[in-house]
Design an enzyme around this catalytic site. Structure first.
Site, PDB file in Angstrom:
ATOM      1  N   ASN A 161      59.001  77.067  53.934  1.00 51.70           N
ATOM      2  CA  ASN A 161      58.027  76.032  53.605  1.00 51.70           C
ATOM      3  C   ASN A 161      57.307  75.685  54.893  1.00 51.70           C
ATOM      4  OD1 ASN A 161      56.612  73.763  52.662  1.00 51.70           O
ATOM      5  ND2 ASN A 161      58.332  72.402  53.147  1.00 51.70           N
ATOM      6  N   GLY A 162      55.973  75.640  54.847  1.00 50.35           N
ATOM      7  CA  GLY A 162      55.210  75.305  56.051  1.00 50.35           C
ATOM      8  C   GLY A 162      54.124  76.341  56.267  1.00 50.35           C
ATOM      9  N   GLU A 170      41.916  54.226  41.600  1.00 51.02           N
ATOM     10  CA  GLU A 170      43.225  54.776  41.236  1.00 51.02           C
ATOM     11  C   GLU A 170      43.211  55.283  39.790  1.00 51.02           C
ATOM     12  OE1 GLU A 170      45.646  55.735  42.848  1.00 51.02           O
ATOM     13  OE2 GLU A 170      47.343  55.783  41.467  1.00 51.02           O
ATOM     14  N   GLU A 201      43.445  63.909  38.024  1.00 47.76           N
ATOM     15  CA  GLU A 201      44.505  64.809  38.476  1.00 47.76           C
ATOM     16  C   GLU A 201      45.366  65.347  37.342  1.00 47.76           C
ATOM     17  OE1 GLU A 201      47.311  61.345  40.442  1.00 47.76           O
ATOM     18  OE2 GLU A 201      47.486  63.358  41.227  1.00 47.76           O
ATOM     19  N   LYS A 246      44.000  59.116  38.741  1.00 48.25           N
ATOM     20  CA  LYS A 246      45.040  59.491  37.766  1.00 48.25           C
ATOM     21  C   LYS A 246      44.448  60.358  36.671  1.00 48.25           C
ATOM     22  CE  LYS A 246      47.893  58.849  39.575  1.00 48.25           C
ATOM     23  NZ  LYS A 246      48.214  58.168  40.789  1.00 48.25           N
ATOM     24  N   CYS A 285      56.290  73.646  49.614  1.00 50.62           N
ATOM     25  CA  CYS A 285      57.142  74.545  48.852  1.00 50.62           C
ATOM     26  C   CYS A 285      58.555  73.962  48.842  1.00 50.62           C
ATOM     27  CB  CYS A 285      57.176  75.923  49.507  1.00 50.62           C
ATOM     28  SG  CYS A 285      55.541  76.616  49.725  1.00 50.62           S
ATOM     29  N   HIS A 339      22.993  51.923  42.510  1.00 50.66           N
ATOM     30  CA  HIS A 339      22.453  52.626  43.681  1.00 50.66           C
ATOM     31  C   HIS A 339      22.645  54.139  43.568  1.00 50.66           C
ATOM     32  CE1 HIS A 339      21.681  48.804  45.561  1.00 50.66           C
ATOM     33  NE2 HIS A 339      22.912  48.441  45.263  1.00 50.66           N
ATOM     34  N   TRP A 378      53.935  76.586  46.685  1.00 47.45           N
ATOM     35  CA  TRP A 378      52.573  76.062  46.575  1.00 47.45           C
ATOM     36  C   TRP A 378      51.763  76.947  47.514  1.00 47.45           C
ATOM     37  CZ3 TRP A 378      48.786  73.841  49.722  1.00 47.45           C
ATOM     38  CH2 TRP A 378      47.753  73.184  49.044  1.00 47.45           C
ATOM     39  N   LYS A 420      53.597  67.571  45.030  1.00 49.04           N
ATOM     40  CA  LYS A 420      53.885  66.173  45.302  1.00 49.04           C
ATOM     41  C   LYS A 420      53.964  65.870  46.784  1.00 49.04           C
ATOM     42  CE  LYS A 420      55.990  62.242  43.535  1.00 49.04           C
ATOM     43  NZ  LYS A 420      54.745  61.632  43.105  1.00 49.04           N
ATOM     44  N   ARG A 434      57.361  70.111  44.280  1.00 50.72           N
ATOM     45  CA  ARG A 434      56.776  70.446  45.582  1.00 50.72           C
ATOM     46  C   ARG A 434      55.772  71.592  45.482  1.00 50.72           C
ATOM     47  NH1 ARG A 434      59.998  68.196  49.616  1.00 50.72           N
ATOM     48  NH2 ARG A 434      59.075  69.534  51.188  1.00 50.72           N
TER      49      ARG A 434
HETATM   50  C1  F6R Z   1      48.300  61.076  43.374  1.00 48.98           C
HETATM   51  C2  F6R Z   1      49.255  61.387  44.407  1.00 48.98           C
HETATM   52  C3  F6R Z   1      48.747  61.816  45.729  1.00 48.98           C
HETATM   53  C4  F6R Z   1      49.626  61.213  46.841  1.00 48.98           C
HETATM   54  C5  F6R Z   1      49.196  61.751  48.211  1.00 48.98           C
HETATM   55  C6  F6R Z   1      49.976  61.104  49.328  1.00 48.98           C
HETATM   56  O1  F6R Z   1      48.922  60.662  42.207  1.00 48.98           O
HETATM   57  O2  F6R Z   1      50.426  61.325  44.191  1.00 48.98           O
HETATM   58  O3  F6R Z   1      47.436  61.452  45.898  1.00 48.98           O
HETATM   59  O4  F6R Z   1      49.511  59.832  46.798  1.00 48.98           O
HETATM   60  O5  F6R Z   1      49.388  63.134  48.250  1.00 48.98           O
HETATM   61  O6  F6R Z   1      51.338  61.317  49.187  1.00 48.98           O
HETATM   62  P1  F6R Z   1      52.393  60.421  49.942  1.00 48.98           P
HETATM   63  O7  F6R Z   1      52.295  59.036  49.385  1.00 48.98           O
HETATM   64  O8  F6R Z   1      53.708  61.060  49.652  1.00 48.98           O
HETATM   65  O9  F6R Z   1      52.032  60.452  51.387  1.00 48.98           O
END
Ligand code: F6R
Length: 615
Positions: free
Chosen positions: A101-102, A487, A494, A491, A2, A510, A75, A610, A27
Site C-alpha cells: 500500500n502506498g 455536504e 459520491e 453525499k 489499499c 451570480h 485502489w 475510505k 480502503r
Molecule cells: C466523503 C468522505 C471523504 C473524506 C475525505 C477525508 O464522504 O468520506 O470526503 O471525508 O477523504 O478523509 P479523512 O476524514 O479520513 O481525512
C-alpha cells in the site's frame, strides 16, 4: 488506500485472508488477491479485478491451501484495475511475493535498471519493483534472511509503503515493513497476523502492535512477532493499541448496508463524546495538552482537512470565530500544502480526519509543526498517524466507520468542534461559564433531535423520487447551512453519481442560476434561523425558473411548505449554529435512498476509497 493482510500459523490461511480483506475493502476495491505458500513449498496465487466477493469465488475453485499467506485489496494508482495488476506481485522465479500500500515514487528508474539487469515484469504497477529488488537481495547479500532482503530492497525505495512479503524458501515466515502507510501486527496462540489497520484483527486479538516508520517485523508460524528497526536493532517496546470495541461493531448487525447502520448510530456517537465534559474549565478537554494560558494566547487558527472533514472544518471556523473570537482559516489540505502560511508564535493548527491517515492532511500537519505551530487532531481512529504525530488528539469515539461515505464521523467531528470552540472561548474569556454551560446543554439536546429525524426516514425515502431520471441537482443554504448544502451535495454525488453542486444561496444569482430550467431539482436548506427569509427569496427565484424545490425546513414552516414540492422536516433546534448537526441527517438519508433507487452499492461507490493515503 489499499488494504494489506497476512497470516502465518496453524490454521489454513486463505479463509482469514479473505475475511480480513473483506473488512479492509473500504480502503479500495478495484482488485484483490492472495498468495499462499502450499504444503509442497510453492506459491499459490489467486487474484482478479473486482471485489473480494469475486476473489472468494475464484478461491472456491482454485482452493489455495497453506497456513502462511498474504493478501491485498487495491485502489489503483499505477496501472488499470486488471487481473494482471492485482497484487500480490511476484519476482522472476515466482518464489517471492509482495503486497503493498502506498506509492513507490522512483519505480520508473528502478524498473529500468532491473529490466536492464534481466528482470521480467508482468504488471504495470510500481509495486512489482519491490518483488524484484527482494529477489536480487535474496540471491545475493541477504540469502536466507528475508528481513535483511526486504530491508535491502527498501533502502532503494522512495515514497510511501506498507509491505508484506513472503518467500517460498522460508515457507512459514512473513516479513512486513512500513513508511508513511499504516501497518499493525499481532501475536496469538494460533499464529501471527498483519493488517493495514486494527479492523480485521479485532476478531482475533484484543490488542495489536503498531509499527513505526522503517520498522521491520518478522512473523513466525508459532505466533512470534520480532520487530527490528532500520539498523537491525530490536525494538524493545513497540506501541500497543488496545482494541476497545467489539468486533461486531464492524459488522452489519441486521442493517442492509453500513451506511444505513452508521447514519443510525449518530446519536450514540455524539452522546459518547459528550460524556463528562462539563467541569471547572467550562469544557474539559485534557486531550488538548495545553494550559489555560497557552489556550488563551492563541491568536490564529488553521483548520486543515479534506472532503467531508473539510466541511466540518468550515463549521468549526464559524463556531470558533463566533464564540472564541479567534480568526480562523479553513483550508483544503491538498491546497494548503502549496500555499503561503502565516504562522505567529501563538498559531494553532487543527487537523480534522476521520481515518487519521489522509496523506494530504498529514503532510499539512507536518508542515505546520515544522513551522512551530501546535497541532491538534480531531480523529476517529485510535493510534492513527494523525493521533501519533499531533501534540494533542481528541478522539471522536464514533466506532469503526466502514461505509466509504462518511456520516457518523461527520456529525461526531462537528460535535467535537463545538466542544473545542467552547473550550477556547472559555479559556480566552470570550464566554462566561454560564454561557458555556448553556451552549453545552443545547448540544446535549442534539442526539434526541437526530433521533427524531431518523424516525422520519420515510420523508427522504419519498423525496428521493424527485431525483428519478435527473442528471444534476443544486444544493443551496446560507450561513452555517451553506456547509450543510456542500455536504449534502457531496453525499449525493459520491454515492449516487448524480452531478450535484452546492452554493451559498445568495451566490446562486451570480452564475449557477443559469442551470435552472423546468424540472431541475434544487435542495434548499432553510431552517428557522436568522437568514430564513433571505433563503426563502432564493427558493422563490428558483421556482420562478421552473425548478423543483425540496426544502429542509423546521416543523411548522407553512410558508416553505406551500412554496416547495416537498419538505424534509427537522424539529426546532434551540441554537441555530447547531442546526447543521440535525439537518444533514436528512441529506445523508436522501443520498442513500437516491443511490439505492439507482441500484448502486452505497457502501462502496466507484473510484473511491475510505482512507486516502496518497497525495
Ligand atoms: C466523503 C468522505 C471523504 C473524506 C475525505 C477525508 O464522504 O468520506 O470526503 O471525508 O477523504 O478523509 P479523512 O476524514 O479520513 O481525512
Amino acid at each position: 488506500m489499499c488494504g494489506v493482510v497476512g497470516y502465518t500459523g496453524k490454521k489454513p490461511a486463505a479463509p482469514w485472508l479473505l475475511d480480513g480483506l473483506a473488512t479492509l475493502e473500504y480502503r479500495g476495491y478495484d482488485s484483490a488477491g492472495i498468495q499462499v505458500i502450499s504444503p509442497s513449498g510453492n506459491l499459490h496465487g489467486v487474484k482478479c479485478a473486482g471485489r473480494v466477493a469475486t476473489l472468494r469465488e475464484r478461491c472456491d475453485s482454485a482452493n489455495p491451501v497453506g497456513t502462511c499467506g498474504i493478501g491485498h485489496t487495491r485502489w489503483a494508482t499505477h496501472g488499470a484495475p486488471t487481473d494482471k495488476n492485482a497484487h500480490p506481485h511476484t519476482d522472476c522465479s515466482g518464489r517471492i511475493a509482495v503486497v503493498h500500500n502506498g506509492i513507490i515514487e522512483n519505480f520508473q528508474e528502478l524498473k529500468r535498471e532491473l529490466m536492464a539487469a534481466g528482470h521480467t515484469f508482468k504488471s504495470e504497477t510500481d509495486t512489482e519493483v519491490i518483488a524484484h529488488l527482494v529477489e536480487d537481495a535474496w540471491a545475493g547479500p541477504a540469502k536466507g534472511d528475508l528481513v535483511a532482503a526486504l530491508r535491502n530492497a527498501c533502502d532503494r525505495l522512495e515514497g510511501a509503503w506498507a509491505i508484506a512479503c513472503v518467500c517460498a524458501d522460508v515457507p512459514n515466515q512473513i516479513v512486513v515493513t512500513r513508511k508513511s502507510s499504516p501497518l499493525v501486527v499481532c501475536s496469538t496462540d494460533e499464529g501471527a497476523y498483519v493488517a493495514s489497520d486494527v479492523m480485521p484483527l479485532a476478531s482475533v486479538a484484543s490488542s495489536v502492535l503498531q509499527l513505526q516508520d522503517n520498522d521491520f517485523a518478522l512473523l513466525s508460524e508459532d505466533g512470534r512477532v520480532e520487530i527490528t528497526n532500520r539498523e537491525g536493532e530490536k525494538v524493545e517496546h513497540p506501541e500497543t493499541i488496545t482494541i476497545d470495541w467489539d468486533a461486531s461493531a464492524a459488522t452489519l448487525g441486521g442493517y442492509s448496508d453500513f451506511m444505513a447502520k452508521e447514519i443510525s448510530e449518530q446519536p450514540e456517537a455524539i452522546e459518547r463524546l459528550l460524556t463528562n465534559r462539563l467541569g471547572e474549565h467550562g469544557i474539559e478537554m485534557d486531550e488538548l495538552s495545553m494550559s489555560k494560558e497557552e489556550l488563551a494566547s492563541i491568536d490564529r487558527i488553521y483548520i486543515i482537512a479534506c472532503g467531508t472533514s473539510y466541511h466540518v472544518g468550515l463549521i468549526a471556523k464559524s463556531l470558533i470565530e463566533k464564540w472564541a473570537k479567534i480568526p480562523v482559516s479553513c483550508e483544503y489540505a491538498s491546497e494548503f500544502n502549496y500555499s503561503d502560511v502565516l504562522v505567529t508564535p501563538h498559531t494553532m493548527c487543527v487537523i480534522i480526519t476521520q481515518s487519521g491517515e489522509t496523506a494530504d492532511t498529514l503532510t499539512a500537519a507536518r508542515r505546520m509543526k515544522g513551522m512551530g505551530s501546535t497541532v491538534f487532531a480531531i480523529t476517529n481512529v485510535l493510534g492513527s498517524s494523525a493521533a501519533r504525530e499531533s501534540d494533542g488528539t481528541l478522539y471522536i469515539q464514533a466506532g469503526p466507520e466502514v461505509a466509504v461515505a462518511s456520516t457518523k464521523a461527520y456529525t461526531a467531528q462537528m460535535a467535537a468542534s463545538v466542544l473545542l470552540a467552547l473550550r477556547l472561548a472559555f479559556a480566552n474569556g470570550s464566554m462566561s461559564r454560564e454561557e458555556v454551560e448553556r451552549r453545552y446543554h443545547e448540544l446535549e439536546a442534539i442526539p434526541g433531535l437526530i433521533r427524531e429525524v431518523l424516525a422520519r426516514r420515510w420523508q427522504p425515502r419519498q423525496a428521493a423520487k424527485l431525483f428519478r431520471d435527473k442528471h444534476s441537482a443544486l444544493f443551496l443554504g446560507r450561513g452555517v447551512n451553506s456547509t450543510t448544502a456542500y455536504e449534502g451535495a457531496l453525499k449525493l454525488k459520491e454515492i449516487s453519481y448524480l452531478h450535484a453542486e452546492a452554493y451559498p444561496a445568495g451566490e446562486m444569482k451570480h452564475g449557477p442560476i443559469a442551470l435552472l430550467e423546468p424540472g431541475f431539482p434544487v435542495v434548499a436548506i432553510v431552517p428557522a434561523d436568522s437568514v430564513h427569509d433571505k433563503t426563502v427569496s432564493n427558493i422563490q427565484e428558483s421556482i420562478a425558473r421552473g425548478a423543483v424545490v425540496l426544502a429542509v425546513a423546521t416543523d411548522g414552516d407553512e410558508a416553505v411548505a406551500k412554496l416547495c414540492q416537498d419538505v424534509l422536516w427537522i424539529p426546532p433546534v434551540e441554537n441555530e449554529m447547531l442546526v447543521p448537526l440535525v439537518a444533514v441527517v436528512h441529506l445523508q438519508m436522501l443520498a442513500r435512498f437516491v443511490a439505492r433507487a439507482r441500484g448502486l452499492d452505497v457502501d462502496k461507490p466507484r473510484n473511491l476509497a475510505k482512507s486516502v493515503t496518497v497525495e
